[in-house]
Write a protein that holds these residues in place. Sequence first.
Motif, short mmCIF file in Angstrom:
data_model
loop_
_atom_site.label_atom_id
_atom_site.label_comp_id
_atom_site.label_asym_id
_atom_site.label_seq_id
_atom_site.Cartn_x
_atom_site.Cartn_y
_atom_site.Cartn_z
N ALA A 1 0.77 -1.31 -0.17
CA ALA A 1 -0.03 0.10 0.06
C ALA A 1 1.00 1.26 0.12
O ALA A 1 0.33 2.36 -0.27
CB ALA A 1 -0.80 -0.01 1.48
N LEU B 1 -0.31 7.58 4.70
CA LEU B 1 -1.51 7.05 4.44
C LEU B 1 -2.61 7.56 4.84
O LEU B 1 -2.86 7.92 6.15
CB LEU B 1 -1.54 5.37 5.15
CG LEU B 1 -0.74 4.28 4.46
CD1 LEU B 1 -0.87 3.38 5.43
CD2 LEU B 1 -0.73 4.15 2.80
N TYR C 1 -6.28 2.05 4.75
CA TYR C 1 -5.78 0.82 4.17
C TYR C 1 -6.98 -0.30 4.31
O TYR C 1 -7.46 0.08 5.26
CB TYR C 1 -4.28 0.30 4.34
CG TYR C 1 -4.11 0.44 5.81
CD1 TYR C 1 -4.11 -0.57 6.87
CD2 TYR C 1 -3.52 1.49 6.61
CE1 TYR C 1 -3.80 -0.76 8.18
CE2 TYR C 1 -3.03 1.91 7.89
CZ TYR C 1 -3.48 0.59 8.63
OH TYR C 1 -3.14 0.82 9.89
N GLU D 1 -10.85 2.21 -0.38
CA GLU D 1 -10.30 1.03 0.36
C GLU D 1 -11.25 -0.15 0.27
O GLU D 1 -10.92 -1.32 0.05
CB GLU D 1 -10.00 1.35 2.10
CG GLU D 1 -8.94 2.62 2.16
CD GLU D 1 -7.46 2.18 1.44
OE1 GLU D 1 -7.14 1.02 1.33
OE2 GLU D 1 -6.76 3.04 1.10
#
Length: 107
Positions: free
Chosen positions: A14, A60, A63, A97
Amino acid sequence: MRDWIAALCLAASACVAVPEREYRPTWRMDTVSVTWHVLDRRQLDELAVAVLPGCEPGKLLGYAVPSADHRRCEVFTEEPREGSRVTDADFGVLGHEIAHCFRGEWH
């Protein structure tokens, strides 16, 4: 627990940029049980750094982690940035996601 570790390792990609190419789903599921975990920034970063090698804190937005059989999926995102108001950007991250849960195509 072993399934979670393996799935988190799978999700490790990711944080890696993927060159553009023809889209091919890793898998295709029509039904997936999704659990959404809303974390504060610190929690999201700590978990990502612990389980996703190469991730840098703050990079991020969210995720997804599938079960080994791809029938369950855990989605982790940050609290909405504007307090309790969920913005289009927040929905965009969640939708992105969740799409991983149904199609794979990790990056």
